[in-house]
Design an enzyme around this catalytic site. Structure first.
Site, mmCIF file in Angstrom:
data_model
loop_
_atom_site.group_PDB
_atom_site.id
_atom_site.type_symbol
_atom_site.label_atom_id
_atom_site.label_comp_id
_atom_site.label_asym_id
_atom_site.label_seq_id
_atom_site.Cartn_x
_atom_site.Cartn_y
_atom_site.Cartn_z
ATOM 1 C CG HIS A 187 -0.449 0.000 2.044
ATOM 2 N ND1 HIS A 187 0.708 -0.882 3.067
ATOM 3 C CD2 HIS A 187 -0.291 1.428 3.690
ATOM 4 C CE1 HIS A 187 1.130 -0.218 3.723
ATOM 5 N NE2 HIS A 187 0.232 0.292 4.530
ATOM 6 C CG HIS B 261 0.113 4.557 5.140
ATOM 7 N ND1 HIS B 261 -0.679 3.385 5.787
ATOM 8 C CD2 HIS B 261 -1.081 4.601 4.666
ATOM 9 C CE1 HIS B 261 -2.220 3.881 5.937
ATOM 10 N NE2 HIS B 261 -1.874 5.104 4.947
ATOM 11 C CG ASP C 113 4.683 2.700 7.274
ATOM 12 O OD1 ASP C 113 3.797 2.831 6.498
ATOM 13 O OD2 ASP C 113 4.916 2.238 8.180
ATOM 14 C CG HIS C 114 4.053 0.059 4.364
ATOM 15 N ND1 HIS C 114 4.243 -1.701 4.059
ATOM 16 C CD2 HIS C 114 3.933 1.114 4.364
ATOM 17 C CE1 HIS C 114 4.010 -1.213 5.341
ATOM 18 N NE2 HIS C 114 3.651 -0.373 5.977
ATOM 19 C CG HIS D 208 -3.509 -0.944 6.955
ATOM 20 N ND1 HIS D 208 -3.612 -0.570 7.344
ATOM 21 C CD2 HIS D 208 -3.243 0.388 6.045
ATOM 22 C CE1 HIS D 208 -2.872 0.692 7.942
ATOM 23 N NE2 HIS D 208 -2.343 0.885 6.680
ATOM 24 C CG ASP E 211 1.231 -1.352 7.565
ATOM 25 O OD1 ASP E 211 1.848 -2.508 7.696
ATOM 26 O OD2 ASP E 211 0.870 -0.626 7.514
ATOM 27 C CG HIS F 222 4.198 -2.845 10.228
ATOM 28 N ND1 HIS F 222 3.754 -1.946 11.209
ATOM 29 C CD2 HIS F 222 4.538 -2.191 8.558
ATOM 30 C CE1 HIS F 222 3.386 -0.777 10.698
ATOM 31 N NE2 HIS F 222 3.179 -0.779 9.143
HETATM 32 ZN ZN LIG Z 1 3.371 0.184 8.037
HETATM 33 ZN ZN LIG Z 2 -0.143 1.510 6.603
#
Ligand SMILES: [Zn+2]
Ligand SMILES: [Zn+2]
Length: 324
Positions: free
Chosen positions: A61, A63, A65-66, A137, A203, A261
């Site tokens: 996805h 976000h 952080d990914h 998510h 996530d 995570h």
């Molecule tokens: Zn994340």
């Molecule tokens: Zn996320």
């Protein structure tokens, strides 16, 4: 055929001193698939197994952080003169995301394909496939399942000889499906064997589809952003607690659960203990640990600690040094 998962980053949301942002390198034979590419992933790889020529990247996805590590990694590949094509897969919105960051990496000397996957769509890797599993998510987030094709049953050479087939090239022909001297493959081959399966949750809050996809998986990598005492936060943010991840693993009857995570809020041992109270075969890999996934008849999936690998290579070097 070797199959392994290398944990380039086991943290979530924000990097910690010892955990980088999400990225898992799956190696199967010579194929190298990267699942997520958090900020700093290329550095994590350079510091460990090396920044290998990855074949494809699967984003769970969008976000930050990914995926924030992706533009820099694409640029590095370009500076290295890469020629091998690269494909990036992800949920809908991937085209817009990549168009937005294109100015960062500019023109590339290799072919870059951007492929938006529909929920449940699969990507074929020849004798395995990667399926996109819609998870809970936000509006568009995937987990991924890597599923190998079935394998032929085990060949019984003694039985084949008893039935009159001579050992040698005829054994190979039999195993490839030919009938030899009236002996059919089915007579000397055991039942078809399942291929291996590894599932990566991305996530997600606990997700029924993921339970189904992970049924009897050799390894389930599941996020565990929270512990039970923060289950309200987990619900609000569509993440899982360690206990919930373990419940998914238990319902799916997986062989090994690897939690990732992980938040800087907790100690890994708290997360592990909570999960193990529900599902004993739980591990919390650290950055640079590997999980090797042998064929079931050769044993269970297991975690190889990076610290052990380092120690082993140091011992080897010392050994070489003293001999010289
Ligand atoms: Zn994340
Ligand atoms: Zn996320």
């Amino acid at each position: 055929m070797d199959l392994s998962l290398f944990f380039a980053g086991t943290g979530g949301s924000v990097p910690g001193a010892s955990r980088g942002l999400p990225a898992i390198l799956v190696r199967r034979g010579s194929d190298k698939l990267l699942f997520d590419c958090g900020e700093g992933t290329q550095r994590q790889l350079v510091q460990s197994v090396g920044l290998l020529e990855i074949d494809s990247v699967f984003l769970t996805h969008f976000h930050a952080d990914h995926w924030l590590g992706l533009p820099g990694m694409l640029k590095t590949f370009a500076l290295r003169g890469r020629e091998q094509p690269l494909t990036i897969y992800g949920p809908s919105g991937l085209n817009d995301l990549m168009a937005g960051v294109r100015f960062i990496y500019g023109r590339l000397p290799y072919e870059l394909t951007i492929s938006e996957l529909a929920p449940k769509e699969t990507v074929s890797g020849g004798d395995y496939r990667v399926a996109a599993i819609p998870v809970r998510h936000g509006p568009r987030a995937f987990g991924y399942a890597l599923i190998e094709d079935e394998r032929p049953g085990e060949f019984d050479p003694l039985l084949a000889e008893r039935l009159g087939v001579k050992a040698g090239p005829d054994f190979g022909r039999l195993q490839r499906g030919e009938t030899i001297d009236g002996v059919a493959p089915a007579q000397v081959m055991g039942p078809v064997r399942h291929g291996r399966k590894i599932v990566i949750s991305g996530d997600t809050a606990p997700c029924e589809l993921l339970v189904a996809a992970a049924h009897r998986a050799d390894v389930l990598v599941h996020e565990a952003t929270f512990i039970e005492e923060d289950s309200e936060r987990a619900l609000e943010t569509e993440h899982s607690t360690a206990r919930q991840a373990a419940t998914v693993a238990s319902e799916a009857e997986v062989s090994l659960l690897a939690l990732t995570h992980l938040s800087t809020r907790y100690f890994a041992r708290e997360i592990r203990a909570e999960a193990r109270s529900v599902f004993a075969a739980t591990e919390t890999p650290r950055d640079f640990d590997t999980i090797e996934v042998p064929f079931p008849e050769r044993g269970q999936a297991r975690v190889l600690r990076w610290s052990d690998r380092l120690r082993a290579s140091e011992t080897l070097r010392e050994g070489t040094g003293s001999a010289a």
